[in-house]
Design a protein around this motif. Structure first.
Motif, PDB file in Angstrom:
ATOM      1  N   SER A  22       0.830  -1.195   0.000  1.00 59.97           N
ATOM      2  CA  SER A  22       0.000   0.000   0.000  1.00 59.97           C
ATOM      3  C   SER A  22       0.868   1.250   0.000  1.00 59.97           C
ATOM      4  O   SER A  22       0.392   2.343  -0.267  1.00 59.97           O
ATOM      5  CB  SER A  22      -0.929   0.013   1.227  1.00 59.97           C
ATOM      6  N   GLU A  23       2.163   1.065   0.296  1.00 61.60           N
ATOM      7  CA  GLU A  23       3.098   2.183   0.220  1.00 61.60           C
ATOM      8  C   GLU A  23       3.345   2.536  -1.244  1.00 61.60           C
ATOM      9  O   GLU A  23       3.231   1.707  -2.130  1.00 61.60           O
ATOM     10  CB  GLU A  23       4.434   1.772   0.865  1.00 61.60           C
ATOM     11  N   GLU A  24       3.703   3.781  -1.488  1.00 63.41           N
ATOM     12  CA  GLU A  24       3.997   4.189  -2.852  1.00 63.41           C
ATOM     13  C   GLU A  24       5.368   3.719  -3.303  1.00 63.41           C
ATOM     14  O   GLU A  24       5.610   3.500  -4.482  1.00 63.41           O
ATOM     15  CB  GLU A  24       3.904   5.716  -2.976  1.00 63.41           C
ATOM     16  N   GLU A  25       6.298   3.541  -2.369  1.00 66.33           N
ATOM     17  CA  GLU A  25       7.646   3.140  -2.742  1.00 66.33           C
ATOM     18  C   GLU A  25       7.689   1.667  -3.127  1.00 66.33           C
ATOM     19  O   GLU A  25       6.922   0.854  -2.632  1.00 66.33           O
ATOM     20  CB  GLU A  25       8.612   3.385  -1.577  1.00 66.33           C
ATOM     21  N   VAL A  26       8.601   1.329  -4.029  1.00 61.50           N
ATOM     22  CA  VAL A  26       8.817  -0.050  -4.450  1.00 61.50           C
ATOM     23  C   VAL A  26      10.023  -0.590  -3.701  1.00 61.50           C
ATOM     24  O   VAL A  26      11.150  -0.124  -3.901  1.00 61.50           O
ATOM     25  CB  VAL A  26       9.053  -0.130  -5.979  1.00 61.50           C
ATOM     26  N   PHE A  27       9.793  -1.536  -2.808  1.00 61.73           N
ATOM     27  CA  PHE A  27      10.889  -2.091  -2.019  1.00 61.73           C
ATOM     28  C   PHE A  27      10.501  -3.489  -1.551  1.00 61.73           C
ATOM     29  O   PHE A  27       9.358  -3.920  -1.681  1.00 61.73           O
ATOM     30  CB  PHE A  27      11.196  -1.212  -0.804  1.00 61.73           C
ATOM     31  N   GLY A  28      11.484  -4.193  -1.026  1.00 58.35           N
ATOM     32  CA  GLY A  28      11.223  -5.515  -0.476  1.00 58.35           C
ATOM     33  C   GLY A  28      11.492  -6.621  -1.484  1.00 58.35           C
ATOM     34  O   GLY A  28      12.089  -6.415  -2.539  1.00 58.35           O
ATOM     35  N   ASP A  29      11.036  -7.815  -1.130  1.00 59.91           N
ATOM     36  CA  ASP A  29      11.323  -9.021  -1.909  1.00 59.91           C
ATOM     37  C   ASP A  29      10.212  -9.324  -2.908  1.00 59.91           C
ATOM     38  O   ASP A  29       9.033  -9.211  -2.586  1.00 59.91           O
ATOM     39  CB  ASP A  29      11.500 -10.227  -0.978  1.00 59.91           C
ATOM     40  N   LEU A  30      10.604  -9.743  -4.094  1.00 62.59           N
ATOM     41  CA  LEU A  30       9.661 -10.176  -5.121  1.00 62.59           C
ATOM     42  C   LEU A  30      10.150 -11.515  -5.665  1.00 62.59           C
ATOM     43  O   LEU A  30      11.259 -11.618  -6.174  1.00 62.59           O
ATOM     44  CB  LEU A  30       9.573  -9.155  -6.256  1.00 62.59           C
ATOM     45  N   ARG A  31       9.302 -12.530  -5.536  1.00 64.38           N
ATOM     46  CA  ARG A  31       9.667 -13.872  -6.002  1.00 64.38           C
ATOM     47  C   ARG A  31       9.149 -14.071  -7.414  1.00 64.38           C
ATOM     48  O   ARG A  31       7.938 -14.076  -7.652  1.00 64.38           O
ATOM     49  CB  ARG A  31       9.098 -14.927  -5.055  1.00 64.38           C
ATOM     50  N   VAL A  32      10.077 -14.233  -8.342  1.00 62.23           N
ATOM     51  CA  VAL A  32       9.753 -14.351  -9.762  1.00 62.23           C
ATOM     52  C   VAL A  32      10.145 -15.749 -10.231  1.00 62.23           C
ATOM     53  O   VAL A  32      11.262 -16.200  -9.999  1.00 62.23           O
ATOM     54  CB  VAL A  32      10.515 -13.302 -10.592  1.00 62.23           C
ATOM     55  N   THR A  33       9.222 -16.420 -10.904  1.00 63.64           N
ATOM     56  CA  THR A  33       9.541 -17.729 -11.464  1.00 63.64           C
ATOM     57  C   THR A  33       9.384 -17.695 -12.980  1.00 63.64           C
ATOM     58  O   THR A  33       8.474 -17.065 -13.509  1.00 63.64           O
ATOM     59  CB  THR A  33       8.652 -18.840 -10.861  1.00 63.64           C
ATOM     60  N   THR A  34      10.310 -18.365 -13.659  1.00 61.71           N
ATOM     61  CA  THR A  34      10.230 -18.528 -15.102  1.00 61.71           C
ATOM     62  C   THR A  34      11.073 -19.726 -15.482  1.00 61.71           C
ATOM     63  O   THR A  34      11.665 -20.384 -14.630  1.00 61.71           O
ATOM     64  CB  THR A  34      10.675 -17.248 -15.851  1.00 61.71           C
ATOM     65  N   THR A  35      11.143 -20.020 -16.765  1.00 63.03           N
ATOM     66  CA  THR A  35      11.913 -21.176 -17.212  1.00 63.03           C
ATOM     67  C   THR A  35      13.412 -20.874 -17.127  1.00 63.03           C
ATOM     68  O   THR A  35      13.830 -19.708 -17.095  1.00 63.03           O
ATOM     69  CB  THR A  35      11.563 -21.536 -18.658  1.00 63.03           C
ATOM     70  N   VAL A  36      14.221 -21.924 -17.115  1.00 61.61           N
ATOM     71  CA  VAL A  36      15.669 -21.757 -17.031  1.00 61.61           C
ATOM     72  C   VAL A  36      16.177 -20.951 -18.224  1.00 61.61           C
ATOM     73  O   VAL A  36      16.979 -20.023 -18.067  1.00 61.61           O
ATOM     74  CB  VAL A  36      16.370 -23.129 -16.972  1.00 61.61           C
ATOM     75  N   GLY A  37      15.695 -21.291 -19.420  1.00 65.08           N
ATOM     76  CA  GLY A  37      16.171 -20.605 -20.611  1.00 65.08           C
ATOM     77  C   GLY A  37      15.836 -19.123 -20.611  1.00 65.08           C
ATOM     78  O   GLY A  37      16.713 -18.268 -20.776  1.00 65.08           O
ATOM     79  N   PHE A  38      14.576 -18.788 -20.420  1.00 62.54           N
ATOM     80  CA  PHE A  38      14.160 -17.387 -20.463  1.00 62.54           C
ATOM     81  C   PHE A  38      14.775 -16.603 -19.306  1.00 62.54           C
ATOM     82  O   PHE A  38      15.179 -15.448 -19.469  1.00 62.54           O
ATOM     83  CB  PHE A  38      12.634 -17.288 -20.408  1.00 62.54           C
TER      84      PHE A  38
END
Length: 302
Positions: free
Chosen positions: A85-101
């Motif tokens: 809800s804060e305007e700032e972008v911070f903290g952890d983001l877990r991103v999953t994708t394929t090994v190749g991409f």
């Protein structure tokens, strides 16, 4: 049930050890043990088999651990929504994708994202298997097919084809094949069709092998195939999104390619207001636009 006891039980079950759980919780081993025994007494059930090398969950313990794991994921989601809800972008983001991409397209572009949002941390999980976004195994996914899970917001990013590429040095030394029959005189680099990979890539490789094209080198991911191509091992089956970052690659047999592979970005409905998700989504879309412009200026067929 006492939430503190459940929280401590979850930490013990996750760590498999009273000592390790105590270290994580900043509690003594005896305090952790008392809480677990108290929970077992209140449930009138044994939750762990105890042995010299650690703890193993009983059947009842497994049931409770499944419940606490789901609770922790929901709490993580709620915490993320509150923080976002804060305007700032911070903290952890877990991103999953394929090994190749992930290795060949996304990771090289992340420095620009970190320059823009220095307080953002990315946990990049590269897997061919599809993680469960609603259960918060990851926050956002980039996948080579449209997600089938419900309650996901999805955005189609681009389309990919698997094609045949070689290095200029390889072509200079061995020449370029002009027909499928010619390809049989060259060294093919690819993933084994049975390996976990994009289905269209596996199908193309299977078709090539069925034509009698010998595979001199198989690698279990596209990063390895690319290295083989760059170091003149042979002609590789690779995704066409590489051509922007490796413009010297020479496409051979232009009539040979896989079917179209759609690339989707997806995230849970409950994270629709996440500032971190929005920042990552917008960044990826900007990079896709830049990629398309470069490909067009280079004169490559999309």
């Amino acid at each position: 049930m006492d939430w503190d006891k459940l929280r401590i039980f979850h930490a013990v079950a996750d760590a498999g050890s009273l000592t390790h759980a105590g270290d994580l919780l900043h509690l003594s081993q005896s305090a952790v043990s008392r809480q677990v025994r108290g929970l077992e007494d209140s449930l009138n059930a044994t939750l762990f088999h105890r042995h010299a090398r650690g703890l193993i969950l009983t059947e009842q313990g497994e049931l409770l651990f499944d419940a606490t794991r789901a609770m922790m994921k929901r709490l993580d989601a709620a915490t993320a929504r509150i923080r976002d809800s804060e305007e700032e972008v911070f903290g952890d983001l877990r991103v999953t994708t394929t090994v190749g991409f992930g290795t060949l397209w996304l990771a090289p572009r992340l420095p620009k994202l970190f320059d823009r949002y220095p307080e953002l941390n990315i946990d990049l999980m590269l897997e061919e298997s599809v993680l469960d976004l609603p259960m918060r195994e990851a926050d956002v996914a980039i996948r080579m097919k449209e997600p089938s899970q419900a309650d996901l917001i999805r955005k189609r990013l681009m389309s990919v084809h698997m094609r045949l590429y070689a290095s200029p040095s390889y072509i200079e030394k061995y020449g370029a094949p002009e027909t499928m029959a010619d390809l049989g005189n060259h060294r093919l680099i690819c993933q084994n069709p049975s390996a976990a990979q994009v289905g269209a890539g596996a199908t193309l490789v299977a078709q090539l092998l069925a034509e009698g094209v010998p595979s001199k080198l198989t690698v279990n991911n596209y990063f390895g195939v690319l290295q083989g191509v760059l170091y003149n091992v042979g002609i590789g089956v690779l995704p066409d999104y590489l051509i922007r970052d490796f413009p010297d690659l020479i496409r051979v047999l232009p009539e040979v390619e896989s079917v179209e592979v759609p690339v989707f970005l997806a995230y849970p409905e409950e994270l629709r207001h996440s500032q971190r998700i929005a920042a990552f989504r917008d960044f990826v879309q900007e990079e896709i636009v830049a990629y398309r412009k470069t490909i067009k200026s280079q004169g490559h067929k999309p």
